[in-house]
Design a protein around this motif. Structure first.
Motif, mmCIF file in Angstrom:
data_model
loop_
_atom_site.group_PDB
_atom_site.id
_atom_site.type_symbol
_atom_site.label_atom_id
_atom_site.label_comp_id
_atom_site.label_asym_id
_atom_site.label_seq_id
_atom_site.Cartn_x
_atom_site.Cartn_y
_atom_site.Cartn_z
ATOM 1 N N ALA A 158 0.836 -1.201 0.000
ATOM 2 C CA ALA A 158 0.000 0.000 0.000
ATOM 3 C C ALA A 158 0.872 1.253 0.000
ATOM 4 O O ALA A 158 0.602 2.216 -0.726
ATOM 5 C CB ALA A 158 -0.928 -0.007 1.216
ATOM 6 N N ARG A 159 1.951 1.247 0.802
ATOM 7 C CA ARG A 159 2.842 2.408 0.859
ATOM 8 C C ARG A 159 3.566 2.624 -0.463
ATOM 9 O O ARG A 159 3.960 3.749 -0.792
ATOM 10 C CB ARG A 159 3.860 2.227 1.994
ATOM 11 C CG ARG A 159 3.281 2.500 3.384
ATOM 12 C CD ARG A 159 4.366 2.603 4.421
ATOM 13 N NE ARG A 159 4.971 1.307 4.697
ATOM 14 C CZ ARG A 159 4.586 0.496 5.676
ATOM 15 N NH1 ARG A 159 3.582 0.858 6.466
ATOM 16 N NH2 ARG A 159 5.182 -0.653 5.879
ATOM 17 N N GLN A 160 3.733 1.554 -1.232
ATOM 18 C CA GLN A 160 4.424 1.657 -2.524
ATOM 19 C C GLN A 160 3.497 2.129 -3.644
ATOM 20 O O GLN A 160 3.922 2.263 -4.785
ATOM 21 C CB GLN A 160 5.045 0.304 -2.878
ATOM 22 C CG GLN A 160 6.195 -0.092 -1.955
ATOM 23 C CD GLN A 160 6.538 -1.572 -2.030
ATOM 24 O OE1 GLN A 160 6.227 -2.234 -3.015
ATOM 25 N NE2 GLN A 160 7.180 -2.085 -0.996
ATOM 26 N N GLY A 161 2.218 2.361 -3.314
ATOM 27 C CA GLY A 161 1.317 2.957 -4.282
ATOM 28 C C GLY A 161 0.571 1.978 -5.168
ATOM 29 O O GLY A 161 -0.024 2.385 -6.167
ATOM 30 N N LEU A 162 0.557 0.697 -4.806
ATOM 31 C CA LEU A 162 -0.180 -0.289 -5.591
ATOM 32 C C LEU A 162 -1.678 -0.120 -5.362
ATOM 33 O O LEU A 162 -2.136 0.031 -4.230
ATOM 34 C CB LEU A 162 0.250 -1.701 -5.182
ATOM 35 C CG LEU A 162 -0.375 -2.869 -5.948
ATOM 36 C CD1 LEU A 162 0.029 -2.831 -7.412
ATOM 37 C CD2 LEU A 162 0.030 -4.196 -5.321
ATOM 38 N N THR A 163 -2.447 -0.129 -6.435
ATOM 39 C CA THR A 163 -3.906 -0.050 -6.314
ATOM 40 C C THR A 163 -4.430 -1.379 -5.778
ATOM 41 O O THR A 163 -4.159 -2.438 -6.359
ATOM 42 C CB THR A 163 -4.551 0.257 -7.671
ATOM 43 O OG1 THR A 163 -3.921 1.401 -8.243
ATOM 44 C CG2 THR A 163 -6.043 0.527 -7.513
ATOM 45 N N MET A 164 -5.179 -1.341 -4.692
ATOM 46 C CA MET A 164 -5.610 -2.552 -4.016
ATOM 47 C C MET A 164 -7.068 -2.446 -3.595
ATOM 48 O O MET A 164 -7.518 -1.403 -3.131
ATOM 49 C CB MET A 164 -4.740 -2.799 -2.761
ATOM 50 C CG MET A 164 -3.268 -2.991 -3.065
ATOM 51 S SD MET A 164 -2.180 -2.807 -1.602
ATOM 52 C CE MET A 164 -2.894 -3.959 -0.438
#
Length: 259
Positions: A202-208
């Motif tokens: 989540a911190r790395q910006g992946l859409t989840m």
């Protein structure tokens, strides 16, 4: 992320209905998910959360409405101005941009952790083994399992197996990751390691989009919390809005069990 990208949803779901025989499970779901956003879906068992998630990558075909991922309508293609249903190869192509992690780990028991992770890049994407192996080793390191590449699933704990499953889903370089109660099959002491991996993503910006009962994860990692009940979205908003000041009686009753 560009300003244009920030205003265009990666996922658009409109008026989603899904029935199994005479049982209506989804009763008109509308949801947008922006690029880089983490959306956590909460709700009681039987509320339709997992069914909705499975509809997003067409593991379940919807009865009404439409779902778009990255501007493409899932399960269909436009040809000569008309929508046509996709079959095998067409649906498989669409799923390449969507990674999914299930409740059960679904690892191939006869393959090592490394072999599980490289299987899709080689078999589906046609990547050469050397590049696939390099990428898989990086992913296993990313989920904290660089020392388990040669281990078979039976040699791994449940939490480790689920982290391999996450690495495997990431190996296709998806634009969207779906998590269907990824910690529900784990012993309580193993839940934390999987949630830590998901927080890092989540911190790395992946859409989840995450279906879970882990209230702490929703509070810490979600940009938005969606509460579902009876096949409908009852309430949604930022975690502090939904979880600290729920407005709907069903949301209030559900969250009161975790206080």
């Amino acid at each position: 992320m560009t300003a244009a990208a920030a205003t265009t949803p990666l996922v658009r779901a409109r008026d989603i209905h899904k029935s199994f025989d005479h049982l209506e499970v989804l009763k008109g779901i509308d949801l947008d998910v922006m690029p880089g956003e983490v959306v956590v879906i909460l709700g009681p068992s039987g509320s339709g959360k997992s069914t909705f998630l499975r509809c997003i990558n067409h593991l379940e075909a919807i009865n009404r409405g439409f779902i778009e991922v990255d501007g493409e309508q899932i399960g269909y293609r436009m040809r000569n101005g008309r929508l046509q249903k996709l079959t095998g190869n067409g649906i498989a192509r669409q799923r390449r941009k969507i990674g999914m992690v299930f409740q059960q780990f679904n690892l191939y028991p006869h393959m090592t952790a490394l072999e599980n992770v490289i299987e899709a890049p080689i078999g589906v994407h046609g990547m050469n083994r050397r590049d696939a192996t390099t990428g898989a080793l990086d992913l296993l390191d990313r989920v904290g399992l660089s020392d388990k590449a040669a281990s078979y699933p039976r040699q791994l704990s449940g939490g480790q197996q689920q982290r391999v499953a996450i690495a495997r889903a990431l190996a296709i370089k998806p634009k969207l990751m779906l998590f269907d109660e990824p910690t529900s099959a784990l012993d309580p002491e193993l839940v934390g390691e999987v949630l830590t991996t998901m927080r890092d993503l989540a911190r790395q910006g992946l859409t989840m989009i995450v279906v879970t009962h882990e209230i702490g994860f929703a509070r810490e990692a979600a940009d938005r919390v969606v509460f579902m009940d009876g096949g409908k979205i009852v309430e949604m908003g930022r975690p502090e809005e939904v979880m600290d000041n729920p407005r709907h009686p069903r949301t209030q009753a559900f969250l009161s069990r975790f206080l």
